[in-house]
Motif scaffolding. Structure first.
Motif, PDB file in Angstrom:
ATOM      1  N   TYR A  29       0.846  -1.192   0.000  1.00 46.25           N
ATOM      2  CA  TYR A  29       0.000   0.000   0.000  1.00 46.25           C
ATOM      3  C   TYR A  29       0.883   1.243   0.000  1.00 46.25           C
ATOM      4  O   TYR A  29       1.851   1.333   0.767  1.00 46.25           O
ATOM      5  CB  TYR A  29      -0.918   0.017   1.227  1.00 46.25           C
ATOM      6  CG  TYR A  29      -2.089  -0.913   1.097  1.00 46.25           C
ATOM      7  CD1 TYR A  29      -3.230  -0.526   0.387  1.00 46.25           C
ATOM      8  CD2 TYR A  29      -2.055  -2.179   1.660  1.00 46.25           C
ATOM      9  CE1 TYR A  29      -4.310  -1.383   0.244  1.00 46.25           C
ATOM     10  CE2 TYR A  29      -3.135  -3.042   1.533  1.00 46.25           C
ATOM     11  CZ  TYR A  29      -4.259  -2.637   0.822  1.00 46.25           C
ATOM     12  OH  TYR A  29      -5.324  -3.486   0.685  1.00 46.25           O
ATOM     13  N   THR A  30       0.588   2.164  -0.898  1.00 47.96           N
ATOM     14  CA  THR A  30       1.308   3.426  -0.969  1.00 47.96           C
ATOM     15  C   THR A  30       0.304   4.567  -0.823  1.00 47.96           C
ATOM     16  O   THR A  30      -0.903   4.342  -0.705  1.00 47.96           O
ATOM     17  CB  THR A  30       2.043   3.554  -2.312  1.00 47.96           C
ATOM     18  OG1 THR A  30       1.073   3.668  -3.369  1.00 47.96           O
ATOM     19  CG2 THR A  30       2.928   2.341  -2.580  1.00 47.96           C
ATOM     20  N   GLU A  31       0.795   5.796  -0.849  1.00 45.84           N
ATOM     21  CA  GLU A  31      -0.098   6.953  -0.777  1.00 45.84           C
ATOM     22  C   GLU A  31      -1.046   6.994  -1.962  1.00 45.84           C
ATOM     23  O   GLU A  31      -2.139   7.557  -1.888  1.00 45.84           O
ATOM     24  CB  GLU A  31       0.728   8.244  -0.714  1.00 45.84           C
ATOM     25  CG  GLU A  31       1.518   8.397   0.571  1.00 45.84           C
ATOM     26  CD  GLU A  31       2.284   9.696   0.590  1.00 45.84           C
ATOM     27  OE1 GLU A  31       2.254  10.424  -0.436  1.00 45.84           O
ATOM     28  OE2 GLU A  31       2.928   9.986   1.619  1.00 45.84           O
ATOM     29  N   ASP A  37       5.526  -4.039  -5.503  1.00 41.98           N
ATOM     30  CA  ASP A  37       6.927  -3.872  -5.114  1.00 41.98           C
ATOM     31  C   ASP A  37       7.698  -4.991  -5.807  1.00 41.98           C
ATOM     32  O   ASP A  37       7.460  -6.174  -5.540  1.00 41.98           O
ATOM     33  CB  ASP A  37       7.067  -3.978  -3.594  1.00 41.98           C
ATOM     34  CG  ASP A  37       8.516  -3.807  -3.150  1.00 41.98           C
ATOM     35  OD1 ASP A  37       9.255  -3.081  -3.834  1.00 41.98           O
ATOM     36  OD2 ASP A  37       8.896  -4.412  -2.116  1.00 41.98           O
TER      37      ASP A  37
END
Length: 464
Positions: A29-31, A37
């Motif tokens: 999860y990223t912004e 990944d």
């Protein structure tokens, strides 16, 4: 309290397996939301003799046609060993060099004797994979006869078109090859790629623990990684930056050139040539498919090995980018930094590539696509009407496969639906069930979110 060895066990396992990077990507999860990944990855090392083809030169050098009786090397009057190709119990074909060890009696390949082949008794044994492989452990030949007095191990990197020596073996290196005798212990980091002649494996008689001939791979690794291979970062750094070093441990073919059989004396007994022959009970070649750190599995299909490429790469060795993924030049993955390395993935090229692939994804994908990154919805290319199926976007060019719940990675307890979308648990929505379901009417409709994604670069209302 947790013992420190438990915490560090994954890293220790990684090192002892000498670089088994087993994961190519994972979701994080990223912004900006859910993303991949990417990591360097490679297949696990295995017994590569299961996948080879063997060829002998001369082709009629195997014993048994016609039947022949052999004498013992240490006793020329003990002649009770028979080879007969027409009788299974007495035949010694080449495939017995690679069968299951531990059988009683021992199975082995055997050549004709010097009596039946009066020229210098020389044999080439060629092992071919039709695939680039990387060696990860010592090459070990186990002889049932006396070990050869002269032998050369050769390698090819171009499928047998050209050959270079790996190592020379002789009872007398100066006499046989005009080379000073050395052992792998004489090598240093600077001379690791030197081709040496060793006298360690060429004694003629067969003793109880004296049947093997080796090409020492791990001792060469140890020059960088330490005697117990504890400093793999040093070895990885060298493999990353020194192409000649990588190529040294990479092959497509091996050739064993048997030049002179064991005689047990300085001269050949011309009256007892049935004592002289070659016999090999086992050959071990441990390695992995070379996939340039872009795949963690290699499949054997229709008699051929091939990498199952990730990172938007393709080809037998994952050595080029997929169509539409030429945003940057292809590059081999990197072992560093430990423990995940650097994937060096192929990216989308131009915006035209993106739009073309998006249109293809919307209109042309077939059933049973691999559930992996479901962000595309199939639409009629003319009316743009939704056809009600979700499909993989990132890997849209891969071959069709059965939908696998484990690969879709549905979030929050969702499961993979047979129409290639996540079936979400109550209270969640989104293609991967990654969002809580909207509570108010008209607040956010899942179908509208998908429409926003396909038609607009940003859809703040849907949180995409």
């Amino acid at each position: 309290l947790i013992h420190l060895s438990v915490l560090f066990q994954p890293l220790l396992t990684l090192w002892t397996a000498w670089g088994h990077y087993d994961v190519c990507k994972s979701q994080i999860y990223t912004e900006e939301g859910l993303a991949w990944d990417y990591m360097a990855c490679q297949p696990e090392a295995t017994d590569m003799t299961k996948y080879l083809r063997v060829a002998l030169d001369p082709p009629n050098i195997t014993c048994g046609d016609p039947p022949e009786t052999y004498c013992a090397l240490e006793n020329p009057y003990m002649c009770n060993n028979e080879c007969d190709a027409s009788t299974e119990e007495l035949a010694h074909p080449p495939e017995l060099m690679f069968d299951f060890e531990g059988r009683n009696p021992t199975t082995f390949w055997q050549s004709t004797s010097w009596k039946k082949y009066p020229k210098p008794l020389q044999v080439n044994i060629t092992l071919s994979w039709n695939k680039t492989i990387e060696l990860t452990d010592d090459i070990v030949l186990t002889f049932e006869s006396g070990r050869p007095e002269q032998m050369v191990l050769e390698k090819s990197l171009d499928y047998g078109q050209t050959w270079t020596p790996y190592q020379f073996y002789a009872t007398d290196c100066l006499d046989a090859f005009t080379m000073e005798p050395k052992t792998v212990n004489d090598l240093t980091q600077r001379t690791l790629l030197d081709i040496i002649c060793t006298e360690d494996y060429s004694r003629g008689y067969v003793w109880k623990n004296d049947k093997t001939v080796r090409f020492e791979i791990k001792d060469r690794f140890a020059l960088f990684a330490g005697p117990r291979l504890h400093n793999m970062a040093s070895l990885y750094g060298q493999l990353d930056t020194t192409k000649n070093l990588r190529d040294f441990f990479t092959i497509t073919d091996l050739r064993i050139r048997l030049l002179k059989p064991a005689t047990g004396a300085t001269t050949v007994d011309e009256n007892n040539l049935s004592r002289y022959f070659y016999a090999i009970s086992d050959i071990k070649v441990q390695g992995r498919c070379k996939c340039n750190l872009h795949a963690n599995s290699c499949v054997f299909d229709k008699g051929k090995l091939g990498c199952e490429c990730e990172h938007n790469t393709t080809g037998p060795d994952c050595s080029r980018c997929k169509r539409h993924y030429h945003g940057r030049a292809w590059s081999v993955g990197s072992y560093l930094p430990i423990p995940k390395g650097t994937a060096n993935i192929c990216n989308f090229g131009s915006s035209n590539d993106y739009l073309l692939s998006l249109f293809w994804c919307m209109s042309h994908i077939t059933e049973n696509q691999k559930c992996d990154y479901c962000l595309c919805r199939e639409r009629d290319p003319i009316t743009l009407k939704s056809l009600g199926k979700y499909y993989l976007f990132q890997d849209f060019t891969s071959a069709t496969r059965v939908c696998d719940n484990a690969m879709l990675r549905c979030q929050n307890g969702g499961t993979c639906h047979h129409h290639q979308r996540c079936h979400c648990s109550p209270g969640f929505t989104g293609v991967l069930c990654e969002r809580a379901r909207c509570q108010g009417p008209g607040e956010c409709d899942d179908q509208l979110c998908i429409t926003c994604f396909l038609l607009l670069p940003i859809c703040p209302r849907c949180g995409l």
